[in-house]
Write an enzyme that holds these catalytic residues in place. Structure first.
Site, mmCIF file in Angstrom:
data_model
loop_
_atom_site.group_PDB
_atom_site.id
_atom_site.type_symbol
_atom_site.label_atom_id
_atom_site.label_comp_id
_atom_site.label_asym_id
_atom_site.label_seq_id
_atom_site.Cartn_x
_atom_site.Cartn_y
_atom_site.Cartn_z
ATOM 1 N N HIS A 161 4.108 32.595 10.893
ATOM 2 C CA HIS A 161 3.433 33.823 11.316
ATOM 3 C C HIS A 161 1.948 33.581 11.539
ATOM 4 O O HIS A 161 1.362 34.068 12.510
ATOM 5 C CB HIS A 161 3.649 34.905 10.258
ATOM 6 C CG HIS A 161 3.012 36.213 10.580
ATOM 7 N ND1 HIS A 161 1.825 36.613 10.013
ATOM 8 C CD2 HIS A 161 3.384 37.210 11.417
ATOM 9 C CE1 HIS A 161 1.503 37.813 10.474
ATOM 10 N NE2 HIS A 161 2.422 38.192 11.328
ATOM 11 N N SER A 166 7.572 41.360 12.731
ATOM 12 C CA SER A 166 7.168 39.979 12.997
ATOM 13 C C SER A 166 8.011 39.004 12.198
ATOM 14 O O SER A 166 8.513 37.997 12.736
ATOM 15 C CB SER A 166 5.684 39.779 12.652
ATOM 16 O OG SER A 166 4.852 40.567 13.466
ATOM 17 N N ARG A 171 5.767 32.736 6.495
ATOM 18 C CA ARG A 171 4.353 33.113 6.495
ATOM 19 C C ARG A 171 3.493 32.087 7.226
ATOM 20 O O ARG A 171 2.539 32.450 7.925
ATOM 21 C CB ARG A 171 3.856 33.267 5.054
ATOM 22 C CG ARG A 171 4.457 34.436 4.294
ATOM 23 C CD ARG A 171 3.837 35.743 4.711
ATOM 24 N NE ARG A 171 4.324 36.857 3.924
ATOM 25 C CZ ARG A 171 3.570 37.844 3.463
ATOM 26 N NH1 ARG A 171 2.268 37.842 3.720
ATOM 27 N NH2 ARG A 171 4.091 38.837 2.778
#
Length: 217
Positions: A50, A24, A47
């Site tokens: 994500h 990812s 992050r």
């Protein structure tokens, strides 16, 4: 009719959690323009992207006044983390915090409702009143309420203890964009990361904390 061998079966999917994360993050780094970020900033931005599942989020993430380095140092020194909502608080992965940092949300403090009525504001904003002297040197995480971010800036400008850094990611259609712009443009010059505009939310804000707590860049 027999199943075509050209298509994977339902059971053909990646199962390993670490591998899923790594793939990812690799996809995000390949698709997002992270060139304007430092290595530490890019780690936080990845992050946050994500958590949102939205690569264009990277285009509206802004860092200021050395946020990534300042916030990581504050956490390593044991700074408490103050959150505007329970969703943010619960999204922080305690096991990864570098110094057993306290994660605090005072939204349900029994005094909060009365304080909100006294101030004529939201409970999220009023809850900041009970952070007290521990606000000094802390990491503040706003992932829900623009009123909380506005109130925090007003309080610090009026002499309240100064946090080390602020994650400003309130979400919504009324005040969210303006509150984040106010943080970025404030003469207080507090280190920050914001998501410009209406986008934001508790998951994105908590993801920024978890990125800061990670020992890998």
């Amino acid at each position: 009719m027999a199943e075509s061998q050209d298509h994977p079966t339902v059971s053909d999917y990646l199962r390993d959690g670490n591998a899923i994360y790594e793939r990812s993050f690799a996809i995000i780094r390949a698709e997002a323009d992270l060139s304007r970020f430092s290595s530490a900033e890019a780690h936080v931005a990845v992050r946050m992207i994500h958590a949102s599942g939205f690569v264009p989020l990277g285009d509206v993430i802004r860092f200021g006044h050395g946020f990534a380095d300042v916030a990581r140092a504050a956490l390593s020194a044991g700074a408490p983390i103050f959150c505007d909502s329970e969703m943010v608080e619960r999204g922080v992965t305690r096991a990864r915090l570098p110094a057993g940092n306290d994660v605090v949300c005072t939204l349900r403090d029994p005094r909060t409702a009365a304080e909100a009525e006294r101030l004529g504001t939201t409970r999220s904003a009023a809850a900041i009143s009970f952070w007290g002297d521990r606000l000094a040197g802390s990491l503040v995480v706003i992932g829900n309420a623009p009123t909380a971010l506005f109130h925090l800036l007003d309080a610090v400008a009026a002499g309240a203890p100064r946090p080390a850094a602020i994650i400003g990611a309130p979400v919504g259609f009324v005040g969210a964009a303006e509150s984040k712009d106010a943080l970025a443009e404030s003469a207080l010059a507090i280190p920050y990361v914001i998501v410009r505009g209406r986008l934001g939310g508790s998951a994105i804000a908590a993801a920024a904390v978890n990125a800061l707590a990670s020992d890998r860049l």
